[in-house]
Write a protein that holds these residues in place. Sequence first.
Motif, PDB file in Angstrom:
ATOM      1  N   UNK A  77       0.874  -1.164   0.000  1.00  0.00           N
ATOM      2  CA  UNK A  77       0.000   0.000   0.000  1.00  0.00           C
ATOM      3  C   UNK A  77       0.918   1.223   0.000  1.00  0.00           C
ATOM      4  N   UNK A  78       0.377   2.407  -0.231  1.00  0.00           N
ATOM      5  CA  UNK A  78       1.230   3.592  -0.239  1.00  0.00           C
ATOM      6  C   UNK A  78       0.996   4.503   0.965  1.00  0.00           C
ATOM      7  N   UNK A 103       2.919  -2.111  -6.151  1.00  0.00           N
ATOM      8  CA  UNK A 103       2.235  -1.134  -5.306  1.00  0.00           C
ATOM      9  C   UNK A 103       0.767  -1.120  -5.703  1.00  0.00           C
ATOM     10  N   UNK A 104      -0.115  -1.143  -4.700  1.00  0.00           N
ATOM     11  CA  UNK A 104      -1.562  -1.119  -4.943  1.00  0.00           C
ATOM     12  C   UNK A 104      -2.185  -0.117  -3.986  1.00  0.00           C
ATOM     13  N   UNK A 105      -2.693   0.980  -4.526  1.00  0.00           N
ATOM     14  CA  UNK A 105      -3.152   2.081  -3.680  1.00  0.00           C
ATOM     15  C   UNK A 105      -4.526   2.578  -4.104  1.00  0.00           C
ATOM     16  N   UNK A 106      -5.269   3.085  -3.122  1.00  0.00           N
ATOM     17  CA  UNK A 106      -6.530   3.755  -3.426  1.00  0.00           C
ATOM     18  C   UNK A 106      -6.303   5.161  -3.964  1.00  0.00           C
ATOM     19  N   UNK A 112       0.838  -8.742   1.121  1.00  0.00           N
ATOM     20  CA  UNK A 112       0.401  -7.345   1.046  1.00  0.00           C
ATOM     21  C   UNK A 112       0.798  -6.629   2.327  1.00  0.00           C
ATOM     22  N   UNK A 113       1.312  -5.413   2.183  1.00  0.00           N
ATOM     23  CA  UNK A 113       1.715  -4.612   3.342  1.00  0.00           C
ATOM     24  C   UNK A 113       0.761  -3.439   3.466  1.00  0.00           C
ATOM     25  N   UNK A 114       0.077  -3.359   4.590  1.00  0.00           N
ATOM     26  CA  UNK A 114      -0.989  -2.381   4.796  1.00  0.00           C
ATOM     27  C   UNK A 114      -0.865  -1.691   6.151  1.00  0.00           C
ATOM     28  N   UNK A 115      -1.506  -0.533   6.261  1.00  0.00           N
ATOM     29  CA  UNK A 115      -1.548   0.159   7.551  1.00  0.00           C
ATOM     30  C   UNK A 115      -2.964   0.367   8.053  1.00  0.00           C
ATOM     31  N   UNK A 116      -3.972   0.176   7.197  1.00  0.00           N
ATOM     32  CA  UNK A 116      -5.354   0.467   7.586  1.00  0.00           C
ATOM     33  C   UNK A 116      -6.187  -0.805   7.648  1.00  0.00           C
ATOM     34  N   UNK A 164       0.396  -6.029   8.545  1.00  0.00           N
ATOM     35  CA  UNK A 164      -0.053  -4.674   8.856  1.00  0.00           C
ATOM     36  C   UNK A 164       1.005  -3.953   9.686  1.00  0.00           C
ATOM     37  N   UNK A 165       1.171  -2.671   9.381  1.00  0.00           N
ATOM     38  CA  UNK A 165       2.060  -1.787  10.140  1.00  0.00           C
ATOM     39  C   UNK A 165       1.231  -0.571  10.556  1.00  0.00           C
TER      40      UNK A 165
END
Length: 220
Positions: free
Chosen positions: A8-9, A107-110, A164-168, A184-185
Amino acid sequence: MIEAVIFDMDGVIVDSEPLWLQAKKEAGARFGFTVTEEDGAQTVGLRIDEISQRWVRTKGLDPACADALTEAMIGQVIAQVRQLDDPMAGVRDTLGWLARSPLKVGLASSSPLRLIDAVLERFGLADHFQVRVSAEHLPLGKPHPQVYLEAAAALGVLPQHCLAIEDSVNGVIAAKAAQMTALCVPEPALYRDQRFGIADFRLPSLADFDCPQLRRLLGL
């Protein structure tokens, strides 16, 4: 076996969540409504045009102003990103570590592609990503998994073989719905949030990425 890592970004590569909150509040003031901290928290990880549409419904706005509201938020965040000095802690080391591995990186971002490009250009990170996918023009953004599925397809890797690396929370839901392994971070205040229990791994920061558990997962 994991064959690709997809980032994620916002909140993972760049500490943009405070920038988005400021942009949301200022856009709200410009268009005559108040954006609370709760409003900001509820929309983390969502696509920006979907946030605008939500506020049209919940804040009693004229639907005709939705596009202008979206553009106001995006424009402000891009301007702020161009003033930042560094990506989030551990990002450069993690990408360098992955560059020395056989793993593919995406990278996969909204966020819209022009913001993705602004972030990668600002920090000189574009060469680390074999693909970058925005949910900007997809039917649905996160927590729908399509942006992750598109990124996996572009990398030529099955989703089940991706980390996948995500924060939300919305991002982790999207990753798990895509049948990916999720790391998740979260931001420090949310690190122990039980909603992140659906993630497979949890780290305080990408500075901790090179750890035995992830080395085993990645086969390195």
